[in-house]
Write an enzyme that holds these catalytic residues in place. Sequence first.
Site, PDB file in Angstrom:
ATOM      1  N   HIS A 247       1.474   4.429  -2.755  1.00  0.00           N
ATOM      2  CA  HIS A 247       2.100   6.159  -2.882  1.00  0.00           C
ATOM      3  C   HIS A 247       2.925   6.264  -3.102  1.00  0.00           C
ATOM      4  O   HIS A 247       3.441   7.641  -4.274  1.00  0.00           O
ATOM      5  CB  HIS A 247       1.981   6.015  -1.058  1.00  0.00           C
TER       6      HIS A 247
ATOM      7  N   HIS B 167       0.595  -0.896   0.251  1.00  0.00           N
ATOM      8  CA  HIS B 167      -0.035   0.262   0.049  1.00  0.00           C
ATOM      9  C   HIS B 167       0.980   1.622   0.151  1.00  0.00           C
ATOM     10  O   HIS B 167       0.401   2.456  -0.263  1.00  0.00           O
ATOM     11  CB  HIS B 167      -0.983  -0.075   0.864  1.00  0.00           C
ATOM     12  N   GLU B 168       1.785   1.087   0.541  1.00  0.00           N
ATOM     13  CA  GLU B 168       3.014   2.593   0.646  1.00  0.00           C
ATOM     14  C   GLU B 168       3.526   3.347  -0.313  1.00  0.00           C
ATOM     15  O   GLU B 168       3.820   3.508  -0.773  1.00  0.00           O
ATOM     16  CB  GLU B 168       3.266   2.249   1.744  1.00  0.00           C
TER      17      GLU B 168
END
Length: 157
Positions: A71, A67-68
């Site tokens: 980003h 998820h990170e």
Amino acid sequence: MTNEELQVLVEEISDRFFQLPFQHKAYFNPRLRTTGGRYMLGSHNIDINRKYLVEHGLDELIGIIKHELVHYHLHLQGKGYKHGDQDFKDLLKKVGGPRYCASLPESTKRKRILTYICSKCHLQYERRRKINTGKYVCGRCRGKLLFKKEELIEFRA
């Protein structure tokens, strides 16, 4: 798992799922409380909450890292890196990352309630902080306030 092992894991996940290198730092941040991880826009570093590894295991940690990294890579490419952006949603689905991380077990917190009562009209005031009864008076009748009791109430955070 140490910060060095986390750094290696993040680099491997980046190479395997994104076919792009991760060239910044990834580390455990003990100050994170309500989130699994955080991508820092200014430094491009990734902070991870160690509690998720302890409570939910390596699979949950890998999901948070994915998820990170979504980003991270979208931001560096100048694409939409925010949760609501279509680029973010598409890449997250492609790499199999979670939209949200699992919740941590709820902890019990305490809240202090102080009760004051007016000596004239008997109106009760509940406050979290102590008040100066020599300075403040009842808002209804201007009567003198008297301290009545203090309670500690437990609630789920």
